[in-house]
Motif scaffolding. Structure first.
Motif, short mmCIF file in Angstrom:
data_model
loop_
_atom_site.label_atom_id
_atom_site.label_comp_id
_atom_site.label_asym_id
_atom_site.label_seq_id
_atom_site.Cartn_x
_atom_site.Cartn_y
_atom_site.Cartn_z
N GLU A 10 0.86 -1.19 0.00
CA GLU A 10 0.00 0.00 0.00
C GLU A 10 0.89 1.23 0.00
N PRO A 11 0.51 2.32 -0.57
CA PRO A 11 -0.64 2.47 -1.45
C PRO A 11 -0.36 1.78 -2.79
N ARG A 12 -1.41 1.25 -3.40
CA ARG A 12 -1.26 0.55 -4.69
C ARG A 12 -0.77 1.51 -5.76
N SER A 13 0.18 1.04 -6.56
CA SER A 13 0.74 1.86 -7.63
C SER A 13 1.40 0.95 -8.66
N ALA A 14 1.42 1.40 -9.91
CA ALA A 14 2.14 0.67 -10.95
C ALA A 14 3.65 0.83 -10.78
N LEU A 15 4.07 1.67 -9.84
CA LEU A 15 5.49 1.89 -9.60
C LEU A 15 6.05 1.02 -8.48
N THR A 16 5.17 0.25 -7.84
CA THR A 16 5.61 -0.62 -6.75
C THR A 16 4.99 -2.01 -6.90
N ALA A 17 5.67 -2.99 -6.33
CA ALA A 17 5.16 -4.37 -6.33
C ALA A 17 5.75 -5.08 -5.11
N GLY A 18 5.12 -6.16 -4.71
CA GLY A 18 5.63 -6.92 -3.58
C GLY A 18 5.30 -8.40 -3.72
N TRP A 19 6.10 -9.21 -3.04
CA TRP A 19 5.90 -10.66 -3.05
C TRP A 19 6.16 -11.19 -1.65
N GLY A 20 5.24 -11.99 -1.14
CA GLY A 20 5.42 -12.66 0.15
C GLY A 20 5.21 -11.76 1.35
N SER A 21 5.45 -12.35 2.52
CA SER A 21 5.32 -11.62 3.78
C SER A 21 6.31 -12.22 4.78
N PRO A 22 7.27 -11.49 5.32
CA PRO A 22 7.52 -10.10 5.02
C PRO A 22 7.89 -9.95 3.55
N ALA A 23 7.50 -8.83 2.99
CA ALA A 23 7.52 -8.65 1.54
C ALA A 23 8.87 -8.29 0.96
N ILE A 24 9.11 -8.89 -0.20
CA ILE A 24 10.15 -8.41 -1.10
C ILE A 24 9.47 -7.25 -1.83
N ILE A 25 10.05 -6.07 -1.78
CA ILE A 25 9.42 -4.88 -2.34
C ILE A 25 10.23 -4.36 -3.52
#
Length: 169
Positions: free
Chosen positions: A68-83
């Motif tokens: 969060e906040p959602r954006s086409a400039l960010t992404a994540g995978w898993g938890s704790p997240a790879i950002i």
């Protein structure tokens, strides 16, 4: 009797509805990581939007869960997240002569599957990678304790496809 049953349902139904709404507010969506969204120029934003379209659904076996906040400039995978953040500023260490000479133990350059990266160890034990020699800087933060070996391998094809070689600025 219908009137009594209707009043009884309304009386007991309202607290149950309030309880359900409250519980939904505490769903797993609130567990998403949060991150600062970069604010690059229009050209870099377009490259980052192209990257977002071709990013893998899984990285290092972890499913995509965008921060969060959602954006086409960010992404994540898993938890704790790879950002992943696209369109970040050039890291200061990228032009540091100590890094170029290999004299900084907390910052190392290298390539993975045709994409060059600067690796920086962070004080909290996480590792931050930033692309080099691309028209946009892409930053990938890997939490402490998570293996980094598969992360860059999984992201390389997408970066090569969406972010052309060149010098960003």
């Amino acid at each position: 009797m219908n009137f009594f049953r209707h009043r009884l349902n309304t009386f007991f139904g309202l607290p149950v509805l309030v309880l359900l709404i409250g519980a939904t507010g505490c769903s797993s969506a609130d567990d998403n990581a949060s991150t600062a969204v970069p604010s690059p120029d229009t050209k870099v934003t377009e490259l980052c939007q192209n990257l977002d379209k071709v990013l893998p659904k899984k990285v290092d076996g972890l499913g995509r869960e965008d921060p969060e906040p959602r954006s086409a400039l960010t992404a994540g995978w898993g938890s704790p997240a790879i950002i992943l953040r696209c369109g970040v500023e050039r890291p200061p260490k990228m032009v540091d002569p100590k890094v170029a000479l290999g004299d900084d133990p907390d910052a190392v350059g290298g390539g993975v599957n045709g994409v060059d990266w600067l690796m920086e160890k962070q004080d909290d034990g996480s590792v931050r990678f930033t692309t080099a020699s691309r028209l946009a800087y892409v930053e990938v933060s890997v939490p402490k304790g998570r293996d980094t070996s598969g992360v860059l391998v999984d992201l390389a094809a997408s970066v090569k496809k969406a972010i052309p070689k060149g010098i960003a600025d």
